[in-house]
Each structure stands twice: as structure tokens, then as C-alpha cells.
Design an enzyme around this catalytic site. Structure first.
Site, PDB file in Angstrom:
ATOM      1  CG  ASP A  21      -0.453  -0.226   2.522  1.00 44.82           C
ATOM      2  OD1 ASP A  21       1.057  -0.665   2.350  1.00 44.82           O
ATOM      3  OD2 ASP A  21      -0.935  -0.316   3.470  1.00 44.82           O
ATOM      4  CD  GLN A 304       0.384   0.330  21.581  1.00 43.89           C
ATOM      5  OE1 GLN A 304       0.208   1.264  22.174  1.00 43.89           O
ATOM      6  NE2 GLN A 304       1.667   0.015  21.127  1.00 43.89           N
TER       7      GLN A 304
HETATM    8  N1  LIG Z   1      -5.636  -9.638  12.248  1.00 46.41           N
HETATM    9  C1  LIG Z   1      -4.940  -8.663  11.911  1.00 46.41           C
HETATM   10  N2  LIG Z   1      -5.745  -7.930  11.182  1.00 46.41           N
HETATM   11  C2  LIG Z   1      -5.159  -7.037  10.360  1.00 46.41           C
HETATM   12  C3  LIG Z   1      -3.839  -6.467  10.557  1.00 46.41           C
HETATM   13  C4  LIG Z   1      -2.950  -7.459  11.432  1.00 46.41           C
HETATM   14  O1  LIG Z   1      -1.935  -7.356  11.501  1.00 46.41           O
HETATM   15  N3  LIG Z   1      -3.805  -8.324  11.977  1.00 46.41           N
HETATM   16  N4  LIG Z   1      -3.315  -5.652   9.962  1.00 46.41           N
HETATM   17  C5  LIG Z   1      -4.310  -4.504   9.526  1.00 46.41           C
HETATM   18  C6  LIG Z   1      -3.433  -3.506   8.408  1.00 46.41           C
HETATM   19  S1  LIG Z   1      -2.023  -2.737   8.859  1.00 46.41           S
HETATM   20  C7  LIG Z   1      -3.948  -3.447   7.135  1.00 46.41           C
HETATM   21  S2  LIG Z   1      -3.000  -2.291   6.138  1.00 46.41           S
HETATM   22  C8  LIG Z   1      -4.957  -4.160   6.720  1.00 46.41           C
HETATM   23  C9  LIG Z   1      -4.688  -4.614   5.236  1.00 46.41           C
HETATM   24  O2  LIG Z   1      -6.002  -5.109   4.738  1.00 46.41           O
HETATM   25  P1  LIG Z   1      -6.140  -5.386   3.281  1.00 46.41           P
HETATM   26  O3  LIG Z   1      -5.306  -4.288   2.399  1.00 46.41           O
HETATM   27  O4  LIG Z   1      -7.634  -5.390   2.980  1.00 46.41           O
HETATM   28  O5  LIG Z   1      -5.289  -6.511   2.908  1.00 46.41           O
HETATM   29  P2  LIG Z   1      -5.878  -8.312   2.733  1.00 46.41           P
HETATM   30  O6  LIG Z   1      -6.676  -8.420   3.841  1.00 46.41           O
HETATM   31  O7  LIG Z   1      -4.642  -9.038   2.637  1.00 46.41           O
HETATM   32  O8  LIG Z   1      -6.561  -8.344   1.401  1.00 46.41           O
HETATM   33  C10 LIG Z   1      -6.177  -7.737   0.318  1.00 46.41           C
HETATM   34  C11 LIG Z   1      -6.948  -8.748  -0.842  1.00 46.41           C
HETATM   35  O9  LIG Z   1      -6.726  -7.952  -2.094  1.00 46.41           O
HETATM   36  C12 LIG Z   1      -6.707  -8.849  -3.175  1.00 46.41           C
HETATM   37  N5  LIG Z   1      -6.149  -7.899  -4.193  1.00 46.41           N
HETATM   38  C13 LIG Z   1      -4.942  -7.689  -4.339  1.00 46.41           C
HETATM   39  N6  LIG Z   1      -4.953  -6.853  -5.483  1.00 46.41           N
HETATM   40  C14 LIG Z   1      -6.367  -6.705  -5.929  1.00 46.41           C
HETATM   41  C15 LIG Z   1      -6.883  -6.120  -7.094  1.00 46.41           C
HETATM   42  O10 LIG Z   1      -6.430  -5.251  -7.588  1.00 46.41           O
HETATM   43  N7  LIG Z   1      -8.279  -6.181  -7.332  1.00 46.41           N
HETATM   44  C16 LIG Z   1      -9.046  -6.863  -6.237  1.00 46.41           C
HETATM   45  N8  LIG Z   1     -10.439  -6.979  -6.519  1.00 46.41           N
HETATM   46  N9  LIG Z   1      -8.411  -7.352  -5.159  1.00 46.41           N
HETATM   47  C17 LIG Z   1      -7.054  -7.644  -5.003  1.00 46.41           C
HETATM   48  C18 LIG Z   1      -5.661  -9.835  -2.504  1.00 46.41           C
HETATM   49  O11 LIG Z   1      -5.721 -11.051  -3.268  1.00 46.41           O
HETATM   50  C19 LIG Z   1      -6.310  -9.818  -1.081  1.00 46.41           C
HETATM   51  O12 LIG Z   1      -6.845 -11.125  -0.913  1.00 46.41           O
HETATM   52  O13 LIG Z   1      -5.385  -5.002   7.486  1.00 46.41           O
HETATM   53  C20 LIG Z   1      -5.344  -4.986   8.860  1.00 46.41           C
HETATM   54  N10 LIG Z   1      -5.652  -6.083   9.402  1.00 46.41           N
HETATM   55  N1  LIG Z   2       6.780  -6.790   3.088  1.00 44.90           N
HETATM   56  C1  LIG Z   2       5.928  -6.191   3.753  1.00 44.90           C
HETATM   57  N2  LIG Z   2       5.955  -4.840   3.959  1.00 44.90           N
HETATM   58  C2  LIG Z   2       4.926  -4.212   4.439  1.00 44.90           C
HETATM   59  C3  LIG Z   2       3.717  -4.870   4.791  1.00 44.90           C
HETATM   60  C4  LIG Z   2       3.837  -6.273   4.278  1.00 44.90           C
HETATM   61  O1  LIG Z   2       2.484  -6.899   4.873  1.00 44.90           O
HETATM   62  N3  LIG Z   2       4.691  -6.755   4.014  1.00 44.90           N
HETATM   63  N4  LIG Z   2       2.624  -4.005   5.366  1.00 44.90           N
HETATM   64  C5  LIG Z   2       2.652  -2.723   5.312  1.00 44.90           C
HETATM   65  C6  LIG Z   2       1.478  -2.211   6.175  1.00 44.90           C
HETATM   66  S1  LIG Z   2       0.055  -2.210   5.364  1.00 44.90           S
HETATM   67  C7  LIG Z   2       1.983  -1.780   7.360  1.00 44.90           C
HETATM   68  S2  LIG Z   2       0.733  -1.152   8.395  1.00 44.90           S
HETATM   69  C8  LIG Z   2       3.544  -1.687   7.753  1.00 44.90           C
HETATM   70  C9  LIG Z   2       3.791  -2.511   9.105  1.00 44.90           C
HETATM   71  O2  LIG Z   2       4.911  -2.453   9.297  1.00 44.90           O
HETATM   72  P1  LIG Z   2       5.693  -1.932  10.565  1.00 44.90           P
HETATM   73  O3  LIG Z   2       5.160  -0.637  10.886  1.00 44.90           O
HETATM   74  O4  LIG Z   2       7.249  -2.152  10.263  1.00 44.90           O
HETATM   75  O5  LIG Z   2       5.224  -3.105  11.468  1.00 44.90           O
HETATM   76  P2  LIG Z   2       5.476  -4.381  11.952  1.00 44.90           P
HETATM   77  O6  LIG Z   2       6.576  -4.971  11.012  1.00 44.90           O
HETATM   78  O7  LIG Z   2       4.166  -5.012  12.266  1.00 44.90           O
HETATM   79  O8  LIG Z   2       6.135  -4.347  13.560  1.00 44.90           O
HETATM   80  C10 LIG Z   2       7.167  -3.583  13.501  1.00 44.90           C
HETATM   81  C11 LIG Z   2       7.730  -3.621  14.991  1.00 44.90           C
HETATM   82  O9  LIG Z   2       6.587  -3.280  16.090  1.00 44.90           O
HETATM   83  C12 LIG Z   2       7.444  -3.873  17.255  1.00 44.90           C
HETATM   84  N5  LIG Z   2       6.465  -3.824  18.112  1.00 44.90           N
HETATM   85  C13 LIG Z   2       5.532  -4.879  18.674  1.00 44.90           C
HETATM   86  N6  LIG Z   2       4.802  -4.565  19.553  1.00 44.90           N
HETATM   87  C14 LIG Z   2       5.036  -3.270  19.962  1.00 44.90           C
HETATM   88  C15 LIG Z   2       4.557  -2.327  20.830  1.00 44.90           C
HETATM   89  O10 LIG Z   2       3.655  -2.417  21.569  1.00 44.90           O
HETATM   90  N7  LIG Z   2       5.146  -1.024  20.749  1.00 44.90           N
HETATM   91  C16 LIG Z   2       6.331  -0.787  20.176  1.00 44.90           C
HETATM   92  N8  LIG Z   2       6.801   0.445  19.996  1.00 44.90           N
HETATM   93  N9  LIG Z   2       6.754  -1.637  19.182  1.00 44.90           N
HETATM   94  C17 LIG Z   2       6.119  -2.894  19.001  1.00 44.90           C
HETATM   95  C18 LIG Z   2       7.659  -5.401  16.559  1.00 44.90           C
HETATM   96  O11 LIG Z   2       8.812  -5.741  17.619  1.00 44.90           O
HETATM   97  C19 LIG Z   2       8.283  -4.882  15.239  1.00 44.90           C
HETATM   98  O12 LIG Z   2       9.717  -4.666  15.277  1.00 44.90           O
HETATM   99  O13 LIG Z   2       4.168  -2.641   6.787  1.00 44.90           O
HETATM  100  C20 LIG Z   2       3.838  -2.116   5.590  1.00 44.90           C
HETATM  101  N10 LIG Z   2       4.917  -2.788   4.754  1.00 44.90           N
HETATM  102  S1  SF4 Z   3       7.517  -2.031  -5.162  1.00 48.28           S
HETATM  103 FE1  SF4 Z   3       7.231  -3.090  -3.218  1.00 48.28          FE
HETATM  104  S2  SF4 Z   3       7.134  -1.417  -1.527  1.00 48.28           S
HETATM  105 FE2  SF4 Z   3       6.971  -0.467  -3.676  1.00 48.28          FE
HETATM  106  S3  SF4 Z   3       4.659  -0.681  -3.491  1.00 48.28           S
HETATM  107 FE3  SF4 Z   3       5.188  -2.363  -4.715  1.00 48.28          FE
HETATM  108  S4  SF4 Z   3       5.244  -4.086  -3.036  1.00 48.28           S
HETATM  109 FE4  SF4 Z   3       5.129  -1.974  -2.087  1.00 48.28          FE
HETATM  110 MO   LIG Z   4      -1.212  -1.491   7.506  1.00 51.09          MO
END
Ligand SMILES: Nc1nc2c(c(=O)[nH]1)N[C@H]1C(S)=C(S)[C@@H](COP(=O)(O)OP(=O)(O)OC[C@H]3O[C@@H](n4cnc5c(=O)[nH]c(N)nc54)[C@H](O)[C@@H]3O)O[C@H]1N2
Ligand SMILES: Nc1nc2c(c(=O)[nH]1)N[C@H]1C(S)=C(S)[C@@H](COP(=O)(O)OP(=O)(O)OC[C@H]3O[C@@H](n4cnc5c(=O)[nH]c(N)nc54)[C@H](O)[C@@H]3O)O[C@H]1N2
Ligand code: SF4
Ligand SMILES: [Mo]
Length: 740
Positions: A21, A304
Site C-alpha cells: 500500500d 493498542q
Molecule cells: N488480524 C489482523 N488484522 C489486520 C492486521 C493485522 O496485523 N492483524 N493488519 C491491518 C493492516 S496494518 C492493514 S493495512 C489491513 C490490510 O488489509 P487489506 O489491504 O485488505 O489486505 P488483505 O486482507 O490481505 O486483503 C487484500 C486482498 O486484496 C486482493 N487483491 C490484491 N490486488 C487486488 C486487485 O487489484 N483487485 C482486487 N479486487 N483484489 C485485489 C488480494 O488477493 C487480497 O486477498 O489489515 C489490517 N488487519
Molecule cells: N513486506 C511487507 N511490507 C509491508 C507490509 C507487509 O505486509 N509486507 N505491510 C505494510 C503495512 S500495511 C504496514 S501497516 C506496515 C507495518 O510494518 P511496521 O510498521 O514495520 O510494523 P511491524 O513489522 O508489524 O512491526 C514493527 C515492529 O513493532 C514492534 N512492536 C511490537 N509490539 C510493539 C509495541 O507494543 N510497541 C512498540 N513500540 N513496538 C512494538 C515489533 O517488534 C516490530 O519490530 O508495513 C508495510 N510494509
Molecule cells: S514495489 Fe514493493 S514497496 Fe513498492 S509498492 Fe510495490 S510491493 Fe510495495
Molecule cells: Mo497497514
């Protein structure tokens, strides 16, 4: 609906990658109408912003299992039996069924779950459709990510800032841990700032990648970020390190804040966070004295038990240290004046007050619902020129927990239809058992997807979506920044696939809203959005691939802040009006005990996957074949475990299995569980492709006592759990990815 057809020659186009994203702009090379390679940008300044998920895009887009034809459920829900159906026939049936449901239960019986960013073609179209129909019940994964942070930021100063990466002197990461293959542009920005000499402070229980090279690493106990911030404020206020002029001229409630902060002397903060008080004070001083410091958004404080306070505390730190809208600090971007924002397309003013008040969460957890959005309408209009600022899609949402409860139990009213677009709902919120119950209680589920996810398996209709190389788009970072970034259609989508723009237009026209869906193609809509700067999409793509207005600083001097008082509200008048504590506080989460001795946190993103995706993409899955629980060596040996052994992690909400990974870098007493695991390779063996084997959402509670009060978000960072011996789950024994 017409689609602009493109020629089938070999070519290279600009793409905004949506595998994750952060939306890097990349180049797509296609040959004979098929995507061949996705490669780095041709501008050397932007070429570093690419990771191996982005380059894997052709493997994802051309994958054999990609959904290509619409499917209609046959037999029991969730049993994965389908018949093919044409797109037009599916849309006819969906429209009839949705009409029947909303006629009998009211329009609020219709909910949508989407993340909006990966489907690109404007989440505003789903809001538009819902607002015309009369449903406020839109939920999204951004309720646990930057969307809810944006909403909470608005309480304090009316907008959601973005760090001035190019000029900052100090970066403070509350958990956030960008790496080379995880939010690559942010990783690169931090690296460049460090090379210029910017200081880095990391707060993380674990020695994360960023912590390893930080100037200062505070290893706080999970879930105690709000207490840590209160400790910083104590030092900053006691030592008069705040910006006195800014506080006097632009802040409301400083004295009340000082009173609250005095309840958090450093010995108390040390006791809560487990961090030496001298280090707390040192970090606070470095931040406050940096002359241009940033606290980038972090998902850690989105998830949190004291989330609202923790996010507000970040806002307050930024404000009183004089870092708001200044060079090297945090910039307040606003809408791009040349591009009609999604917030405007969404027609939020068409939804009646009566329907807005039915939004689930409105009464008990109102902070990101319409309830606060309505209070902020006037000030937002005054400052930003438009009343409904739906920043990062997160400022007009229903509360997901309330929505799933209503879906499962009918309390306070029935929800009977759920449309899921680009979201894996079953695994993407808290309390997966409750979500399953909720989905099983629906009369109509439509999934717009590119793969057969566990959520799609539970649908009545599965519609294949297009992907980013198959559609035109101009990204505006969901109004977080005012930068416009071009994404060009390189190849044709599968014949029966649709963009979400087409989906909502086709449904809207079938349900009597034709006049509000006048655009015949995505390009027509982009032309309309660009009409504000008198150009068309064709003109834009010929002249520009990225544009951003020159940043202006201290804009509040002209307009004030977009809050009820026009000032930065350290004491939140909105929270006071809503009968919440108007000042930030720390609330202790549930404590480990004999039965559940560990403090568990979910997350630490895995490089090869975005969230719940890509477990079926061999080039990526082979880099991380299975889910790992991180534990400290002392805990592992006390439990008698060994590296690589399969164990169960259990909380009062449920139990999952994963492999042990012994890590010196973990904090003792803590366990990390990854997010989003399911096993596409078990599709024909395990129910819902193993969605309940390892998913973190099984473990996380959505009981009221474990929710943040003001927003009602669940606590993913520090909840009690226990780990017990287990073995490789039987259904995974034949997995091609997993070693026995
Ligand atoms: N339990 C739990 N829930 C969480 C989180 C967590 O750590 N734990 N993390 C939260 C966070 S930080 C985020 S950002 C959100 C993310 O939530 P989302 O961004 O909704 O991610 P996903 O739930 O993996 O669903 C994305 C889906 O989109 C589909 N997709 C990908 N590209 C396309 C496209 O171009 N078109 C269509 N129609 N589908 C597509 C993929 O196949 C996938 O199934 O989730 C949150 N929810
Ligand atoms: N490859 C890859 N990249 C991504 C994503 C992915 O799914 N894959 N998701 C994207 C999205 S939507 C998001 S939201 C970000 C998330 O990515 P980040 O913001 O980096 O979050 P995390 O990797 O879940 O965890 C980061 C750190 O938080 C620490 N942590 C755990 N609990 C706590 C706490 O209570 N307090 C503090 N201060 N630290 C804590 C963990 O030890 C860990 O090192 O990454 C983005 N980038
Ligand atoms: S190139 Fe990697 S970091 Fe950049 S939007 Fe695509 S998946 Fe995310
Ligand atoms: Mo996220």
C-alpha cells in the site's frame, strides 16, 4: 460500459504498484499484450523505490490460479463449489438480491469491507453507491492502519501530517520498522536522512532492523507506547524544551495537559514501560532539541488498548515541540487543487443524518465514524475548502467489531449483505471465529478478488478483479499528500474481469442511480477529476508522470487549524463533548498470568508477502515458507522447545500453530505471531484453505474490555498467551512449501 482498448505492441509504461500500500511508481514492460517484467523507475531518484514483491508482479498477475471468470456458489456456503456465470448475469442477480435485502431490512443492512488502495479505481465509488442507497456501514482494514490514525490526528489539529523526510534532523520510530522489502520508499527516506546526519530513535521491545542501527533504542514492554509518550512530555515540559511561542499562540489546553502529565513521573513511566528513566529522558531531549524532528505514522499505535491516547500523544509531541508544518518537521498537505478528491466523489452529504446516526460504532466508539466527521465539517471546510475530508479513507468508517457483531447476532439491527472488495475479511480483523459466524449469517456475500481467498470461498458470487497493470489511474495518496502519480494501463484484463469502478457503476445503474454514475469508462472519470485543472487523462499522461505542488509551510497562520477552536487542541473539545477523557492517558492492557504467561504481539511484516496475500506465489513463498513464532532463547529453553519445532499459541480467543524461531533479538517474556497466514496449497484438503490454522486474527479478542475506548480498535500489541508443544498440522504434511 466501454473500456479503452490499448494496442498490443511491446511497450513500457508507468505503473503505481499495488502489491503493497505504499504505491511505488514503477515501469511495466509488456510484450504481445502480456506483462513481461515490472522494473525500477527510469528516473534515478525514484529507481530505488522497488522491492522484490513489486518485481514479482508478473508472477502474480499472470498466475494460473488468478480468477478469470465470475463464479456463483453451488451448495453450502464455504464449501468451494461453483458454477461459472457471465458478468452481466451475475450483476443482474446481485442487484435483485441486494434490493430485496435492503427493502426488507433497511439500507443499513448492507455493509462493505474493502481496503480501497489495491483496487485503486476509487474507493469513493463504493461510498457513493452506499451514500445514495442509504448505508453508513463501510469498514476497512485501514481501521487498524493509517486510516484510523488519520481520523485521530484530526481531533488535535484537523489534518494528518506527512514527515518532511528531505530535511528532518531526527526520526522517531514507535515500533515502525521499514526495511528494504517493506515499505521501501520509507526505508530509503530514513536511510538518506541518516546519511545526512539525522538522528534515529527507535522504540521497540525487539531489536528490529531499524533498532539495530539507531542512535537510541528503547526496549519498551509491548503496549506501553502511550505511557512512554507521557514520560517524554514530562521531560519536555519540566525542562521547558517545548516551543513556548507556538504553545501560547496556537495551542488550547496546555495547563490541563501539564496537570495530566504530572501524573506520569519518570519512575512511574519506567515501571510501566520497563525502560531506564535516564534513557527515556535522553530520548525526549534529543527529539525536542532536534530543530526539525518527525514521528512518522506507525501502525503499532493503531492497534493498542490505549490507541487513541497514543496517537494523540504523537500529535501533541509534534505540536508542542514546534514541529507542525515546518521545514524538517511534519507537513500538512491538503487536497491537490487540480484533482477532485475521492472525498468529494463519495457524496457524503447525500447520506441523511438519520442514516449517519445508524452507523455502527457511532454511539459507543465514535472517533472514526460520521459522528466526529460531522463535528469537524465546518472547521475542515474553512481550512481545506471541503467539509468531508476522508483522509486515507479512515475518517467516516463504521466500527468493524460492531459490524461483525451485528452481522452475527442481529444486534442492534440485522446486517444481511456484505460486499468484499480487495480485502480478505475473514483474516483481517480481530476475532476470526466471530467473523466466520458473521459471514455464515449473511444472505448475500459478493467478493471482488483476484484469487480464491478463504473470504471469497464464503461468498455467493466471486467476481474477478483487474490489477494495476490493466487499468489507468492517478494516485493521490488518499489525500495524505497532494502528490499525483500516474499509473497506465499496459495490458487488457481478462475479458470477464472488472475494475471496482465498473462494478459500482454497473450496480448503481441497475439500482436506479444512473444519473450519479454518468462516466462510461474509467478514463471519463479521470477526465472529470482532472477537469479542475482543465486537462484530460490523455493530456496528463503525455505531460507528466508525477506532480506535486511546491510545499508551503505554516499555513495555519492564514487559516487556523481545522478544529472547533481553530487551534491545536491538546485538550480535545471533541472528546470532551463525546464524554471521553479529553486528555491523553495510559491504560494497562490485560496482564499475563500463570495460565497465559507471555505477552503476545502480532505483526513484524514478512518481506515476501503483503498482509494475507501471496502465499500462493512460489517465488515469494519460497522465501518464507511457513509462519514463525519468535521467542527469546531463555523462554524457549525454559519451555523445553527447540528451534523449528511446531508449537501451539493459545489465548482465551483461540489457538494457532506455527514454528518456533529462537531469536536473541526478542524481548524476554514476549512472543511474536505473524499476521495473515493461510495455506492456498491446501485448498482441496483443509476447510477454507487452512484459514484457522495459523491466522493471528484467531487469537485476538474483540471483547469490549480489550478494545480501545474511543475508537473501539482491538489490542494486537501485548495480550496474554501460552505456548505448548505440538506437531506439524496433518493437513500441511503434503504442502510443497513446508519441510517436514
Ligand atoms: N488480524 C489482523 N488484522 C489486520 C492486521 C493485522 O496485523 N492483524 N493488519 C491491518 C493492516 S496494518 C492493514 S493495512 C489491513 C490490510 O488489509 P487489506 O489491504 O485488505 O489486505 P488483505 O486482507 O490481505 O486483503 C487484500 C486482498 O486484496 C486482493 N487483491 C490484491 N490486488 C487486488 C486487485 O487489484 N483487485 C482486487 N479486487 N483484489 C485485489 C488480494 O488477493 C487480497 O486477498 O489489515 C489490517 N488487519
Ligand atoms: N513486506 C511487507 N511490507 C509491508 C507490509 C507487509 O505486509 N509486507 N505491510 C505494510 C503495512 S500495511 C504496514 S501497516 C506496515 C507495518 O510494518 P511496521 O510498521 O514495520 O510494523 P511491524 O513489522 O508489524 O512491526 C514493527 C515492529 O513493532 C514492534 N512492536 C511490537 N509490539 C510493539 C509495541 O507494543 N510497541 C512498540 N513500540 N513496538 C512494538 C515489533 O517488534 C516490530 O519490530 O508495513 C508495510 N510494509
Ligand atoms: S514495489 Fe514493493 S514497496 Fe513498492 S509498492 Fe510495490 S510491493 Fe510495495
Ligand atoms: Mo497497514
Amino acid at each position: 460500459m466501454s473500456k479503452k482498448r490499448i494496442s498490443v505492441e511491446n511497450k513500457s509504461t508507468y505503473s503505481v504498484c499495488t502489491i503493497c500500500d505504499i504505491g511505488c511508481q514503477l515501469r511495466t514492460e509488456s510484450i504481445d499484450g502480456r506483462v513481461n517484467r515490472v522494473v525500477a523507475h527510469d528516473n534515478p531518484m525514484l529507481a530505488r523505490n522497488i522491492c522484490y514483491k513489486g518485481t514479482a508482479a508478473p508472477h502474480i498477475h499472470n498466475h494460473a490460479e488468478r480468477l478469470r471468470v465470475p463464479l456463483k456458489r453451488v451448495g453450502e456456503r464455504g464449501k468451494d463449489n461453483w458454477q461459472e456465470i457471465s458478468y452481466q448475469q451475475a450483476m443482474d442477480e446481485i442487484a435483485v438480491k441486494l434490493k430485496r435485502i435492503t427493502d426488507s431490512f433497511g439500507p443499513e443492512a448492507f455493509a462493505v469491507s474493502t481496503s480501497g488502495w489495491n483496487t485503486q479505481t476509487t474507493h469513493s465509488m463504493d461510498r457513493r453507491f452506499m451514500n445514495l442507497l442509504g448505508s453508513p456501514n463501510w469498514i476497512s482494514g485501514v481501521a487498524l492502519c493509517a486510516g484510523n490514525t488519520a481520523a485521530v490526528n484530526r481531533l488535535t489539529y484537523g489534518w494528518f501530517p506527512m514527515p518532511d523526510w528531505g530535511n528532518t534532523n531526527c526520526i522517531v520510530l514507535f515500533g515502525h520498522n521499514p526495511r528494504k522489502h517493506s515499505w521501501t520508499p520509507i526505508y530509503n527516506s530514513i536511510k538518506s536522512a541518516r546519511a545526512r546526519g539525522a538522528k534515529l530513535i527507535v522504540l521497540d521491545p525487539r531489536v528490529s532492523d531499524q533498532a539495530e542501527q539507531a542512535d537510541l533504542h528503547l526496549r519498551l514492554r509491548a503496549g506501553t507506547d502511550a505511557a512512554m509518550c507521557l514520560g517524554w512530555l514530562k521531560v519536555i515540559i519540566d525542562e521547558k524544551l517545548y516551543d513556548r511561542d507556538f504553545v501560547n499562540d496556537w495551542c488550547e489546553g496546555f495547563e490541563a495537559l501539564c496537570d495530566r502529565v504530572s501524573e506520569y513521573p519518570l519512575d512511574r513511566v519506567e515501571q510501566i514501560t520497563g525502560v531506564d528513566r535516564n534513557h527515556i529522558a535522553e530520548a525526549a531531549r534529543i527529539y525536542a532539541k532536534a530543530n526539525g524532528a518527525v514521528i512518522p505514522w506507525t501502525p503499532i499505535t493503531d492497534q493498542q488498548i490505549s490507541s487513541t491516547s497514543a496517537i494523540r500523544l504523537h500529535s501533541i509531541l509534534r505540536a508542542i515541540t514546534g514541529n507542525l508544518d515546518v521545514v524538517g518537521g511534519e507537513t500538512l498537505g491538503g487536497f491537490n487543487p487540480g484533482y477532485i478528491p475521492e472525498s468529494e466523489l463519495a457524496l457524503h452529504d447525500r447520506l441523511s443524518d438519520e442514516q449517519k446516526a445508524k452507523q455502527l460504532g457511532f454511539d459507543d466508539h465514535p472517533v472514526f465514524t460520521y459522528r466526529v466527521a460531522e463535528i469537524l465539517k465546518e472547521p475542515t471546510n474553512k481550512v481545506w475548502g471541503f467539509p468531508y475530508a476522508d483522509l486515507v479513507m479512515g475518517c467516516h468508517m463504521a466500527n468493524p467489531t460492531n459490524v461483525f457483531r451485528a452481522m452475527a447476532t442481529g444486534d442492534p439491527y440485522q446486517i444481511k449483505a456484505l460486499f468484499v472488495l480487495g480485502n480478505n475479511t475473514l483474516l483481517s480483523y480481530a476475532n476470526q471465529h466471530q467473523i466466520l459466524k458473521a459471514l455464515n449469517n449473511q444472505e448475500l456475500i459478493v467478493a471482488h478478488e483476484i484469487f480464491m481467498t478463504p473470504t471469497a470461498m464464503l461468498a455467493d458470487y466471486v467476481l474477478p478483479g483487474d490489477v494495476f497493470t490493466e487499468r489507468n489511474h492517478i494516485a493521490d495518496s488518499w489525500s495524505w499528500t497532494n502528490r499525483l502519480t500516474l499509473s497506465q494501463k499496459a495490458v487488457e484484463p481478462p475479458v470477464q474481469a472488472s475494475s471496482t469502478f465498473e462494478f459500482w457503476t454497473d450496480l448503481g445503474r441497475r439500482m436506479g442511480f444512473a444519473e450519479h454514475f454518468p462516466w462510461d469508462s474509467l478514463e471519463d472519470l479521470l477526465d472529470y477529476r482532472l477537469s479542475r485543472s482543465n486537462r484530460t487523462f490523455a493530456q496528463f499522461e503525455q505531460t507528466s508522470y508525477m506532480e506535486a505542488p511546491t510545499p508551503k509551510f505554516r499555513k495555519y497562520r492564514k487559516t487556523g487549524f481545522a478544529t472547533p477552536s481553530g487551534k491545536v487542541e491538546l485538550y480535545s473539545s471533541i472528546l470532551a463533548d463525546l464524554n471521553f477523557d479529553p486528555l491523553p492517558y495510559y491504560r494497562e492492557g490485560p496482564s499475563p498470568d500463570k495460565k497465559y504467561p507471555y505477552l503476545v504481539f502480532t505483526g513484524v511484516r514478512e518481506d515476501p508477502f503483503f498482509q494475507t496475500g501471496q502465499r500462493n506465489i512460489s517465488v515469494l513463498r519460497s522465501r518464507c515458507p511457513e509462519p514463525k513464532l519468535y521467542m527469546h532463547p531463555i523462554d524457549v529453553s525454559r519451555e523445553g522447545f527447540e528451534e523449528g519445532e511446531w508449537v501451539n499459541l493459545e489465548t482465551p480467543s483461540g489457538k494457532v500453530s506455527a514454528r518456533i524461531s529462537v531469536q536473541e533479538s526478542m524481548k524476554e517474556g514476549h512472543v511474536r505471531v505473524p499476521h495473515g497466514w493461510w495455506y492456498p496449497e491446501t485448498r482441496f484438503e483443509a476447510p477454507l484453505s487452512g484459514a484457522f490454522i495459523s491466522s493471528d486474527a484467531v487469537l485476538c479478542s474483540d471483547e469490549d474490555e480489550f478494545l480501545d475506548y474511543e475508537q473501539g480498535v482491538p489490542n494486537f500489541k501485548g495480550f496474554p498467551g501460552r505456548v505448548t508443544k505440538s506437531s506439524l498440522p496433518r493437513v500441511l504434511e503434503n504442502s510443497a512449501f513446508i519441510e517436514r
